[in-house]
Design an enzyme around this catalytic site. Sequence first.
Site, PDB file in Angstrom:
ATOM      1  N   LYS A 180      49.929  63.185   2.358  1.00  0.00           N
ATOM      2  CA  LYS A 180      49.141  64.251   2.980  1.00  0.00           C
ATOM      3  C   LYS A 180      48.715  63.850   4.404  1.00  0.00           C
ATOM      4  O   LYS A 180      48.953  64.578   5.371  1.00  0.00           O
ATOM      5  CB  LYS A 180      47.897  64.521   2.115  1.00  0.00           C
ATOM      6  CG  LYS A 180      47.073  65.665   2.602  1.00  0.00           C
ATOM      7  CD  LYS A 180      45.799  65.764   1.786  1.00  0.00           C
ATOM      8  CE  LYS A 180      44.625  65.907   2.719  1.00  0.00           C
ATOM      9  NZ  LYS A 180      43.351  65.644   2.079  1.00  0.00           N
ATOM     10  N   ASP A 236      47.106  69.101  -0.356  1.00  0.00           N
ATOM     11  CA  ASP A 236      45.738  68.698  -0.687  1.00  0.00           C
ATOM     12  C   ASP A 236      45.271  69.515  -1.883  1.00  0.00           C
ATOM     13  O   ASP A 236      46.055  70.232  -2.508  1.00  0.00           O
ATOM     14  CB  ASP A 236      44.812  68.854   0.532  1.00  0.00           C
ATOM     15  CG  ASP A 236      44.469  70.306   0.803  1.00  0.00           C
ATOM     16  OD1 ASP A 236      45.118  71.194   0.211  1.00  0.00           O
ATOM     17  OD2 ASP A 236      43.548  70.557   1.588  1.00  0.00           O
TER      18      ASP A 236
END
Length: 211
Positions: free
Chosen positions: A121, A140
Site C-alpha cells: 500500500k 487499504d
Amino acid sequence: MISKANLRKIVYRLKRLYPPIKTSLNYRNPFELLIATILSAQCTDARVNIVTKTLFKEYRTPEDFSSANTKKLKSIIRPTGYYHSKAKYIKEASKIIVRSFGSRVPDTMEGLLQLPGVGRKTANIILSVAYNKTEGIAVDTHVKRLSKRLGLTQSDNPDKIEEDLMTITPKALWNKIAILLILHGRNVCYARKPRCADCILNDVCPSAFSY
Ligand code: SF4
C-alpha cells in the site's frame, strides 16, 4: 464478478463525485513523502502534517534520520501513535536507503518493499505520488471493504484484492480507482452503517441496503 458495464458506471460516477485531489500529506521530496506515509498509519493526515512540520526541520536527509537519537525522534513523532514501531521503521528504512540505494528512495516496487514499514500500500502511494509510476493498486481498509461490497472481488486478502482490481481495471485507472474507493468509503460507504439510500452506486451495488 462485476460486469464491465457496471464497473464503467462506478468509475464514471465516482470520478464526477470526487474531482482529482492530491495527497493531503505535506512533503517536498520522495523521502519526506515516505516518512510522512509511514507516520500516517493509524493517524490522520492533518496530524501527520503538524508533526512533520517540526520533524523535517530537525532531520532532512536519510543520513539525518538513520543517525537520529531514537529518544528524540520518538518524542517528536509520538502524537502520530505507534511511535515506537514507527521510529524503528523510519530509522531502519533510512539506513537501507543510504546503504543500498545511494540515499535515494527506490522507485520500484521491489526496492520499496525492502524497506521496513513499507508494504504494497505504502509502496504504491510512493510510486504513484512521488514518481508518477503505477505498478499496482494500494489496498487499504476502505479499498478492501468497498471492493467486496461492490463485487469487484470475492476475497478478503489485500494481495488477492489488488490482483482482482488490476485484472478488471485498465492500468491507466489503477491509481484513480483506489483513490475513488477510499473517498467513497470515507464519505458514504461507512464500515458500520453505509449510507446506501444516499449512494450514487446503489443501483449497481450488489450489497446495497443489506447492512
Ligand atoms: S450502495 Fe451501500 S454498500 Fe453499496 S457502495 Fe453504496 S453505500 Fe456502499
